[in-house]
Write a protein that holds these residues in place. Structure first.
Motif, PDB file in Angstrom:
ATOM      1  N   HIS A 116      69.988 -54.677  -1.832  1.00 59.09           N
ATOM      2  CA  HIS A 116      68.691 -54.413  -1.205  1.00 59.09           C
ATOM      3  C   HIS A 116      67.721 -55.552  -1.492  1.00 59.09           C
ATOM      4  CE1 HIS A 116      70.506 -50.550  -0.671  1.00 59.09           C
ATOM      5  NE2 HIS A 116      70.520 -50.326  -1.972  1.00 59.09           N
ATOM      6  N   ASP A 117      66.587 -55.516  -0.816  1.00 60.31           N
ATOM      7  CA  ASP A 117      65.603 -56.572  -0.983  1.00 60.31           C
ATOM      8  C   ASP A 117      64.212 -55.965  -1.034  1.00 60.31           C
ATOM      9  OD1 ASP A 117      65.529 -59.603  -0.964  1.00 60.31           O
ATOM     10  OD2 ASP A 117      63.963 -59.125   0.497  1.00 60.31           O
ATOM     11  N   CYS A 118      63.355 -56.542  -1.883  1.00 59.10           N
ATOM     12  CA  CYS A 118      61.933 -56.195  -1.908  1.00 59.10           C
ATOM     13  C   CYS A 118      61.184 -57.380  -1.324  1.00 59.10           C
ATOM     14  CB  CYS A 118      61.457 -55.899  -3.330  1.00 59.10           C
ATOM     15  SG  CYS A 118      59.661 -55.626  -3.393  1.00 59.10           S
ATOM     16  N   ALA A 119      60.593 -57.197  -0.163  1.00 53.39           N
ATOM     17  CA  ALA A 119      59.876 -58.285   0.503  1.00 53.39           C
ATOM     18  C   ALA A 119      58.594 -58.638  -0.239  1.00 53.39           C
ATOM     19  CB  ALA A 119      59.555 -57.885   1.943  1.00 53.39           C
ATOM     20  N   LEU A 120      58.031 -57.710  -1.003  1.00 54.45           N
ATOM     21  CA  LEU A 120      56.800 -57.986  -1.729  1.00 54.45           C
ATOM     22  C   LEU A 120      57.010 -59.065  -2.784  1.00 54.45           C
ATOM     23  CD1 LEU A 120      53.818 -57.221  -2.275  1.00 54.45           C
ATOM     24  CD2 LEU A 120      54.677 -55.629  -3.992  1.00 54.45           C
ATOM     25  N   ILE A 121      58.099 -58.940  -3.536  1.00 48.66           N
ATOM     26  CA  ILE A 121      58.356 -59.906  -4.609  1.00 48.66           C
ATOM     27  C   ILE A 121      59.436 -60.918  -4.236  1.00 48.66           C
ATOM     28  CG2 ILE A 121      57.574 -58.378  -6.439  1.00 48.66           C
ATOM     29  CD1 ILE A 121      60.557 -57.826  -7.070  1.00 48.66           C
ATOM     30  N   GLY A 122      60.075 -60.726  -3.070  1.00 43.34           N
ATOM     31  CA  GLY A 122      61.100 -61.653  -2.622  1.00 43.34           C
ATOM     32  C   GLY A 122      62.316 -61.669  -3.534  1.00 43.34           C
ATOM     33  N   ARG A 123      62.794 -60.477  -3.934  1.00 41.72           N
ATOM     34  CA  ARG A 123      63.924 -60.381  -4.855  1.00 41.72           C
ATOM     35  C   ARG A 123      64.943 -59.372  -4.342  1.00 41.72           C
ATOM     36  NH1 ARG A 123      61.963 -64.080  -7.320  1.00 41.72           N
ATOM     37  NH2 ARG A 123      60.525 -64.071  -9.056  1.00 41.72           N
ATOM     38  N   ALA A 124      66.211 -59.689  -4.606  1.00 42.58           N
ATOM     39  CA  ALA A 124      67.289 -58.749  -4.319  1.00 42.58           C
ATOM     40  C   ALA A 124      67.303 -57.691  -5.417  1.00 42.58           C
ATOM     41  CB  ALA A 124      68.624 -59.484  -4.265  1.00 42.58           C
ATOM     42  N   LEU A 125      67.635 -56.454  -5.037  1.00 46.13           N
ATOM     43  CA  LEU A 125      67.638 -55.333  -5.973  1.00 46.13           C
ATOM     44  C   LEU A 125      68.980 -54.617  -5.930  1.00 46.13           C
ATOM     45  CD1 LEU A 125      64.202 -53.728  -4.999  1.00 46.13           C
ATOM     46  CD2 LEU A 125      64.639 -55.268  -6.920  1.00 46.13           C
ATOM     47  N   GLY A 126      69.459 -54.212  -7.101  1.00 45.11           N
ATOM     48  CA  GLY A 126      70.642 -53.366  -7.188  1.00 45.11           C
ATOM     49  C   GLY A 126      70.274 -51.916  -6.956  1.00 45.11           C
ATOM     50  N   GLU A 127      71.297 -51.066  -6.848  1.00 45.39           N
ATOM     51  CA  GLU A 127      71.064 -49.641  -6.602  1.00 45.39           C
ATOM     52  C   GLU A 127      70.205 -49.009  -7.690  1.00 45.39           C
ATOM     53  OE1 GLU A 127      71.733 -48.016  -3.912  1.00 45.39           O
ATOM     54  OE2 GLU A 127      73.079 -49.438  -2.949  1.00 45.39           O
ATOM     55  N   ALA A 128      70.518 -49.300  -8.957  1.00 47.10           N
ATOM     56  CA  ALA A 128      69.779 -48.690 -10.066  1.00 47.10           C
ATOM     57  C   ALA A 128      68.317 -49.122 -10.041  1.00 47.10           C
ATOM     58  CB  ALA A 128      70.427 -49.050 -11.400  1.00 47.10           C
ATOM     59  N   GLU A 129      68.053 -50.397  -9.785  1.00 47.95           N
ATOM     60  CA  GLU A 129      66.669 -50.877  -9.723  1.00 47.95           C
ATOM     61  C   GLU A 129      65.908 -50.210  -8.578  1.00 47.95           C
ATOM     62  OE1 GLU A 129      66.541 -55.446 -11.030  1.00 47.95           O
ATOM     63  OE2 GLU A 129      67.916 -54.987  -9.390  1.00 47.95           O
ATOM     64  N   ALA A 130      66.541 -50.110  -7.423  1.00 51.03           N
ATOM     65  CA  ALA A 130      65.881 -49.529  -6.258  1.00 51.03           C
ATOM     66  C   ALA A 130      65.569 -48.047  -6.460  1.00 51.03           C
ATOM     67  CB  ALA A 130      66.742 -49.715  -5.009  1.00 51.03           C
ATOM     68  N   ALA A 131      66.310 -47.392  -7.349  1.00 54.25           N
ATOM     69  CA  ALA A 131      66.073 -45.973  -7.617  1.00 54.25           C
ATOM     70  C   ALA A 131      64.973 -45.750  -8.644  1.00 54.25           C
ATOM     71  CB  ALA A 131      67.359 -45.311  -8.097  1.00 54.25           C
ATOM     72  N   MET A 132      64.549 -46.807  -9.342  1.00 56.20           N
ATOM     73  CA  MET A 132      63.490 -46.679 -10.332  1.00 56.20           C
ATOM     74  C   MET A 132      62.127 -46.731  -9.646  1.00 56.20           C
ATOM     75  SD  MET A 132      64.973 -48.902 -13.495  1.00 56.20           S
ATOM     76  CE  MET A 132      64.028 -48.054 -14.758  1.00 56.20           C
ATOM     77  N   GLU A 133      61.083 -46.362 -10.379  1.00 58.90           N
ATOM     78  CA  GLU A 133      59.743 -46.330  -9.816  1.00 58.90           C
ATOM     79  C   GLU A 133      59.104 -47.711  -9.826  1.00 58.90           C
ATOM     80  OE1 GLU A 133      57.555 -43.339 -11.897  1.00 58.90           O
ATOM     81  OE2 GLU A 133      58.834 -41.745 -11.146  1.00 58.90           O
ATOM     82  N   CYS A 134      58.221 -47.929  -8.861  1.00 61.08           N
ATOM     83  CA  CYS A 134      57.485 -49.185  -8.766  1.00 61.08           C
ATOM     84  C   CYS A 134      56.013 -48.853  -8.499  1.00 61.08           C
ATOM     85  CB  CYS A 134      58.047 -50.037  -7.628  1.00 61.08           C
ATOM     86  SG  CYS A 134      57.084 -51.538  -7.341  1.00 61.08           S
ATOM     87  N   PRO A 135      55.095 -49.377  -9.340  1.00 64.75           N
ATOM     88  CA  PRO A 135      53.677 -49.111  -9.093  1.00 64.75           C
ATOM     89  C   PRO A 135      53.108 -49.828  -7.869  1.00 64.75           C
ATOM     90  CG  PRO A 135      53.975 -50.430 -11.085  1.00 64.75           C
ATOM     91  CD  PRO A 135      55.332 -50.103 -10.576  1.00 64.75           C
ATOM     92  N   GLU A 136      53.906 -50.702  -7.264  1.00 63.76           N
ATOM     93  CA  GLU A 136      53.473 -51.388  -6.046  1.00 63.76           C
ATOM     94  C   GLU A 136      53.965 -50.670  -4.793  1.00 63.76           C
ATOM     95  OE1 GLU A 136      51.469 -53.866  -5.842  1.00 63.76           O
ATOM     96  OE2 GLU A 136      51.409 -54.598  -7.885  1.00 63.76           O
ATOM     97  N   HIS A 137      54.578 -49.495  -4.947  1.00 67.71           N
ATOM     98  CA  HIS A 137      55.122 -48.738  -3.815  1.00 67.71           C
ATOM     99  C   HIS A 137      54.017 -48.493  -2.786  1.00 67.71           C
ATOM    100  CE1 HIS A 137      57.906 -45.855  -1.894  1.00 67.71           C
ATOM    101  NE2 HIS A 137      56.767 -45.279  -1.527  1.00 67.71           N
ATOM    102  N   THR A 138      54.306 -48.875  -1.561  1.00 63.37           N
ATOM    103  CA  THR A 138      53.387 -48.651  -0.451  1.00 63.37           C
ATOM    104  C   THR A 138      54.152 -47.893   0.625  1.00 63.37           C
ATOM    105  OG1 THR A 138      52.320 -50.765  -0.944  1.00 63.37           O
ATOM    106  CG2 THR A 138      51.842 -49.771   1.199  1.00 63.37           C
ATOM    107  N   PRO A 139      53.813 -46.613   0.852  1.00 64.42           N
ATOM    108  CA  PRO A 139      54.571 -45.841   1.840  1.00 64.42           C
ATOM    109  C   PRO A 139      54.600 -46.505   3.201  1.00 64.42           C
ATOM    110  CG  PRO A 139      53.107 -44.421   0.598  1.00 64.42           C
ATOM    111  CD  PRO A 139      52.743 -45.837   0.240  1.00 64.42           C
ATOM    112  N   ALA A 140      55.768 -46.462   3.839  1.00 61.93           N
ATOM    113  CA  ALA A 140      55.920 -47.073   5.159  1.00 61.93           C
ATOM    114  C   ALA A 140      55.175 -46.247   6.188  1.00 61.93           C
ATOM    115  CB  ALA A 140      57.399 -47.144   5.520  1.00 61.93           C
TER     116      ALA A 140
END
Length: 196
Positions: free
Chosen positions: A172-196
Motif C-alpha cells: 500500500h501507499d500513503c500519498a501524504l508521506i509518500g511511503r509504501a506501507l505493509g499490511e500491519a502498518e496500514a492497520a495501525m492508527e494514524c493521527p493524520e487520517h483524513t476521511p475520504a
C-alpha cells in the motif's frame, strides 16, 4: 420539543456518559499506577503507526501543548515503559514505542472496560447502525472544527492508496508521506487520517 432543546439534551447526555466513562477509566488506570494521560500515551504508542508516533502527534491527539506531551511521556520513559527511537525518515524527530514492559502494561489496561460497550450491545442492529452513523457525523463535524483529532487506520483515508505496489511486502501507499506501507502498518492508527 424543538431541535435546539433536543440537541442540548442529547449533548448533556453525551457529556454525562463521557464523565462516567472517564471516572471509571481514572479509577482503573490509577489502580494500575498511571494517570489517564499516561494511559492515553501508552495507547498512542501501542496503536499508532510507528512512523507517525511522534511526541508532536501525541500532543495533537491529547489536545495539549508539545511540552505537556513530553511531560506525560517522560515518567513512562523513566519507568522503562516507553522508549524514544530515531524517526525512520526524519532525523530531526523521534518516535515513541512501547518496550516489552510497556506492552505488558498496555495489555493490562486494554482489558479495562467502561461498560459502554455492553450498553451499546443492547441496541438492535438498526439502532446500532443509526447511532454509529449519527456519532460519526458529530465526530466529523468536531474534527472539521478543529476541536478533535481522530486517529484511524489507513483504510478510508483520502491519502491511502491500497494495492499501489502489488506483489510487494509493502503493497500500500500513503500519498501524504509518500511511503509504501505493509499490511500491519496500514492497520495501525494514524493521527493524520483524513476521511475520504
Amino acid at each position: 420539543m424543538d431541535r435546539s432543546a433536543r440537541a442540548a439534551g442529547i449533548a448533556a447526555a453525551i457529556l454525562r456518559l463521557a464523565r462516567a466513562a472517564e471516572a471509571g477509566e481514572r479509577a482503573a488506570v490509577q489502580a494500575a499506577g498511571f494517570t489517564p494521560a499516561q494511559a492515553a500515551a501508552l495507547r498512542f504508542a501501542a496503536k499508532t503507526r510507528p512512523d507517525v508516533a511522534t511526541p508532536g502527534h501525541l500532543a495533537r491527539v491529547l489536545g495539549v501543548r508539545h511540552a505537556t506531551a513530553v511531560g506525560i511521556v517522560n515518567p513512562l520513559v523513566d519507568r522503562g515503559l516507553i522508549e524514544r527511537r530515531p524517526h525512520p525518515f526524519d532525523r530531526r524527530q523521534s518516535v515513541l514505542a512501547l518496550t516489552p514492559a510497556g506492552r505488558e502494561a498496555w495489555a493490562r489496561l486494554e482489558r479495562w472496560s467502561s461498560g459502554l460497550e455492553a450498553a451499546l450491545e443492547t441496541l438492535g442492529p438498526g439502532e446500532l447502525d443509526a447511532f454509529e452513523a449519527a456519532i460519526a457525523k458529530v465526530v466529523a463535524e468536531q474534527v472539521r472544527a478543529g476541536r478533535l483529532v481522530v486517529s484511524a487506520p489507513c483504510a478510508g483515508c483520502v491519502h491511502f492508496r491500497p494495492g499501489a505496489h502489488p506483489g510487494s511486502g509493502r503493497p500500500h501507499d500513503c500519498a501524504l508521506i509518500g511511503r509504501a506501507l505493509g499490511e500491519a502498518e496500514a492497520a495501525m492508527e494514524c493521527p493524520e487520517h483524513t476521511p475520504a
